[in-house]
Design a protein around this motif. Structure first.
Motif, mmCIF file in Angstrom:
data_model
loop_
_atom_site.group_PDB
_atom_site.id
_atom_site.type_symbol
_atom_site.label_atom_id
_atom_site.label_comp_id
_atom_site.label_asym_id
_atom_site.label_seq_id
_atom_site.Cartn_x
_atom_site.Cartn_y
_atom_site.Cartn_z
ATOM 1 N N LEU A 42 0.826 -1.210 0.000
ATOM 2 C CA LEU A 42 0.000 0.000 0.000
ATOM 3 C C LEU A 42 0.860 1.260 0.000
ATOM 4 O O LEU A 42 0.440 2.310 -0.472
ATOM 5 C CB LEU A 42 -0.933 -0.004 1.213
ATOM 6 N N GLY A 43 2.064 1.134 0.532
ATOM 7 C CA GLY A 43 2.983 2.265 0.470
ATOM 8 C C GLY A 43 3.286 2.657 -0.960
ATOM 9 O O GLY A 43 3.466 3.837 -1.274
ATOM 10 N N GLY A 44 3.340 1.649 -1.860
ATOM 11 C CA GLY A 44 3.600 1.941 -3.261
ATOM 12 C C GLY A 44 2.507 2.779 -3.888
ATOM 13 O O GLY A 44 2.772 3.671 -4.702
ATOM 14 N N ILE A 45 1.254 2.518 -3.500
ATOM 15 C CA ILE A 45 0.138 3.309 -4.023
ATOM 16 C C ILE A 45 0.264 4.754 -3.550
ATOM 17 O O ILE A 45 0.077 5.704 -4.320
ATOM 18 C CB ILE A 45 -1.201 2.699 -3.577
ATOM 19 N N GLY A 46 0.606 4.907 -2.272
ATOM 20 C CA GLY A 46 0.817 6.265 -1.766
ATOM 21 C C GLY A 46 1.959 6.953 -2.482
ATOM 22 O O GLY A 46 1.904 8.151 -2.768
ATOM 23 N N GLY A 47 3.025 6.187 -2.800
ATOM 24 C CA GLY A 47 4.176 6.762 -3.480
ATOM 25 C C GLY A 47 3.858 7.252 -4.878
ATOM 26 O O GLY A 47 4.276 8.346 -5.276
ATOM 27 N N VAL A 48 3.104 6.463 -5.651
ATOM 28 C CA VAL A 48 2.803 6.870 -7.025
ATOM 29 C C VAL A 48 1.901 8.104 -7.052
ATOM 30 O O VAL A 48 2.034 8.974 -7.930
ATOM 31 C CB VAL A 48 2.159 5.726 -7.840
ATOM 32 N N GLY A 50 9.923 1.182 1.635
ATOM 33 C CA GLY A 50 10.601 0.814 0.405
ATOM 34 C C GLY A 50 9.644 0.770 -0.770
ATOM 35 O O GLY A 50 9.964 1.221 -1.876
ATOM 36 N N SER A 51 8.440 0.240 -0.537
ATOM 37 C CA SER A 51 7.413 0.220 -1.582
ATOM 38 C C SER A 51 6.976 1.632 -1.951
ATOM 39 O O SER A 51 6.706 1.924 -3.123
ATOM 40 C CB SER A 51 6.205 -0.596 -1.105
ATOM 41 N N THR A 52 6.904 2.504 -0.960
ATOM 42 C CA THR A 52 6.538 3.898 -1.223
ATOM 43 C C THR A 52 7.539 4.553 -2.160
ATOM 44 O O THR A 52 7.173 5.209 -3.147
ATOM 45 C CB THR A 52 6.471 4.692 0.095
ATOM 46 N N ALA A 53 8.829 4.368 -1.861
ATOM 47 C CA ALA A 53 9.870 4.980 -2.687
ATOM 48 C C ALA A 53 9.908 4.375 -4.084
ATOM 49 O O ALA A 53 10.035 5.092 -5.086
ATOM 50 C CB ALA A 53 11.226 4.818 -1.999
ATOM 51 N N LEU A 54 9.782 3.043 -4.175
ATOM 52 C CA LEU A 54 9.827 2.393 -5.486
ATOM 53 C C LEU A 54 8.611 2.781 -6.326
ATOM 54 O O LEU A 54 8.718 3.036 -7.532
ATOM 55 C CB LEU A 54 9.877 0.877 -5.307
ATOM 56 N N GLY A 55 7.441 2.860 -5.698
ATOM 57 C CA GLY A 55 6.242 3.284 -6.420
ATOM 58 C C GLY A 55 6.338 4.715 -6.899
ATOM 59 O O GLY A 55 5.806 5.075 -7.952
ATOM 60 N N ALA A 56 7.045 5.556 -6.135
ATOM 61 C CA ALA A 56 7.153 6.975 -6.486
ATOM 62 C C ALA A 56 7.920 7.214 -7.775
ATOM 63 O O ALA A 56 7.834 8.302 -8.367
ATOM 64 C CB ALA A 56 7.818 7.739 -5.341
ATOM 65 N N THR A 57 8.674 6.227 -8.239
ATOM 66 C CA THR A 57 9.448 6.419 -9.470
ATOM 67 C C THR A 57 8.596 6.334 -10.729
ATOM 68 O O THR A 57 8.981 6.861 -11.783
ATOM 69 C CB THR A 57 10.557 5.340 -9.572
ATOM 70 N N ASN A 58 7.440 5.699 -10.660
ATOM 71 C CA ASN A 58 6.706 5.355 -11.884
ATOM 72 C C ASN A 58 5.966 6.496 -12.563
ATOM 73 O O ASN A 58 6.140 6.721 -13.767
ATOM 74 C CB ASN A 58 5.735 4.204 -11.591
ATOM 75 N N PRO A 59 5.096 7.258 -11.876
ATOM 76 C CA PRO A 59 4.324 8.271 -12.598
ATOM 77 C C PRO A 59 5.179 9.379 -13.184
ATOM 78 O O PRO A 59 4.893 9.882 -14.275
ATOM 79 C CB PRO A 59 3.355 8.811 -11.528
#
Length: 507
Positions: free
Chosen positions: A334-340, A393-402
């Motif tokens: 879910l951190g990845g969703i927040g990151g993107v 870690g998922s937050t940071a990795l997700g933040a790279t995509n958009p």
């Protein structure tokens, strides 16, 4: 701003009034946004974007059941994901061409229907090789929606909104992974792994229906309108109230800071009907595009390995069942969703503050932060701390995509968006296809049976594997930061290329 074309100097740019230019561009963008049902479009594209990750996540969740039912090990299971991704990489090229030349919404619906058929066939697979072929079909349909979505998004959302839009759309990719894990874990526990794929097929059919009823084809000439506003002598006037309501954005800063395009790379004709080789040569001649593709591939390689073996790792690490591991993994994801979502908004906010390279900086910093978070997660024996570090870690990795997705559209002619994304996805997935196999292969070389130390238990092989492959995230960081030097001029070049005359085939 004087631009040289065919050896002559164009003087029309000398008539530009910066204030009128800003007013005209802001008004044009406002009209653009008001012409589309933004929320509906984002939801539908996000759901479609999640197809490929939904399948991979479901595979990861039922991995123990598949390995037991089909009598395969980590390498055999990893080959399933690899074959699916590699087939999708191959299919992305022709689909990208179709995305530039045909109506894209009907094309998406056909791809979703094909994916649903692949799920049904997966559910009735009599053996491993049948299942392998159905996963290749699923990959061809699920992965190749990427070029079509990118082309649609470019025409639906103007430059200053693309970071936020892609944040929500790419969030669908992570949401799809989360839904796939929870759904697959629940259905597999209540029934079996075959039922999982039947349920996914039903969901895809419903999505195709919603897309057919709720999405209309956008116009392809929005970027041409912005380019026209940039060069015409008398831009459309806008009231002071309208100017203060809107904020500064990428095109305004390109003009205000007098960033010069690369004259020799300004297109002189509409590239819609170009031969594929000519289009590919042009797409890969853009320095920033090559850097962004490479960084994206490195990041997705790690993400795919994490997605393929994350659940298996947690079951071994903490001696918990698949359902509990799925819940833990999804919670961290879910951190990845927040990151993107956050990175798209942050990058767009920085653009409005005048930082032209905002999307490059945000992506590079996000890649850098991913490394310590994952290393901390892999080197703690506390389940709560492991969850916390995995979440960040998922937050940071997700933040790279958009920000990566938005940046790639910024530097590309709009009539090349589909093919550019097709090439990018093909190159990315050809490398990424090796991720599940590579992670599985490396993990076998760090088997617990080959280690006599006390800490070698509890998923030792996968833990070391995840740690070793963080080197790819460092490579992605370095690549992204190098794009700071080429990105502004590539954006300006793409913008001025939009003024190209249409070819006879398109006139």
């Amino acid at each position: 701003m004087n631009i040289h074309k065919n050896g002559h100097t164009s003087t029309r740019h000398a008539y530009l009034n910066p204030l009128k230019l800003i007013e005209a561009l802001l008004q044009q963008e406002k009209n653009w946004l008001n012409a589309i049902p933004r929320l509906r479009a984002i939801i539908l594209l996000a759901l479609t974007q999640g197809l490929a990750s939904l399948n991979l996540a479901a595979l990861g969740t039922v991995a123990p059941a598949l390995e037991s039912s089909m009598h395969i090990g980590n390498i055999g299971y990893g080959l399933l994901s690899t074959a699916s991704i590699l087939t999708g990489a191959t299919a992305a090229l022709p689909v990208g061409i179709l995305g530039d030349r045909q109506r894209r919404v009907p094309l998406l619906i056909k791809l979703i229907a094909l994916w649903a058929i692949a799920m049904l066939l997966s559910g009735i697979s009599p053996g491993y090789y049948w299942f392998l072929l159905t996963q290749m079909l699923a990959g061809a349909a699920g992965v190749s929606v990427g070029p079509v979505i990118a082309s649609l998004s470019g025409d639906l959302f103007p430059p200053s909104w693309r970071g936020r839009a892609f944040g929500l759309i790419v969030g669908g990719e992570l949401l799809g992974a989360g839904i796939g894990m929870i759904l697959a874990g629940t259905v597999n526990t209540l029934s079996n792994w075959r039922t999982v794929f039947f349920v996914l097929a039903i969901m895809a059919i419903l999505l195709a229906y919603l897309l057919w009823k709720g999405m209309r084809e956008p116009q392809r000439n929005n970027m041409e309108k912005l380019a026209l506003e940039l060069t015409q002598k008398n831009p459309t006037r806008q009231t002071h109230a309208q100017v203060t309501t809107n904020r500064r954005y990428l095109l305004e800063d390109i003009r205000k800071k007098s960033i010069q395009p690369v004259s020799k790379r300004i297109l002189q004709e509409d590239p819609t009907q170009w031969h594929w080789f000519r289009a590919a040569k042009t797409i890969l001649s853009i320095p920033s595009n090559v850097v962004l593709i490479s960084a994206s591939s490195a990041g997705y390689f790690y993400f795919t390995g994490l997605l393929a073996f994350g659940i298996l790792y947690l079951t071994q690490r903490f001696h918990i069942n698949t359902m509990a591991a799925s819940s833990l993994f999804v919670g961290a994801g879910l951190g990845g969703i927040g990151g993107v979502i956050a990175s798209g908004w942050i990058a767009d906010w920085l653009l409005r503050k005048g930082l032209i390279t905002a999307r490059v900086w945000v992506t590079g910093i996000a890649f850098l932060l991913t490394i310590p978070f994952f290393l901390l997660a892999l080197n703690t024996n506390n389940q709560v701390l492991e969850f916390i570090w995995l979440f960040w870690g998922s937050t940071a990795l997700g933040a790279t995509n958009p920000t990566l997705d938005a940046a790639r559209l910024d530097i590309m002619h709009s009539r090349l968006w589909g093919r550019a994304e097709g090439i990018r996805i093909s190159l990315r997935y050809i490398l990424e296809a090796a991720a599940p196999f590579a992670f599985g292969w490396v993990s076998t070389h760090f088997s617990e049976s080959h280690c006599q130390l006390q800490h070698c238990g509890n998923g030792y092989g996968l833990r070391i594997t995840f740690g070793l492959f963080t080197i790819l995230l460092l490579v992605a960081t370095i690549l992204m930061l190098s794009a700071i030097f080429t990105y502004p001029r590539d954006v300006a070049t793409a913008l001025f290329s939009q003024q190209a005359r249409k070819t006879p085939e398109n006139s």
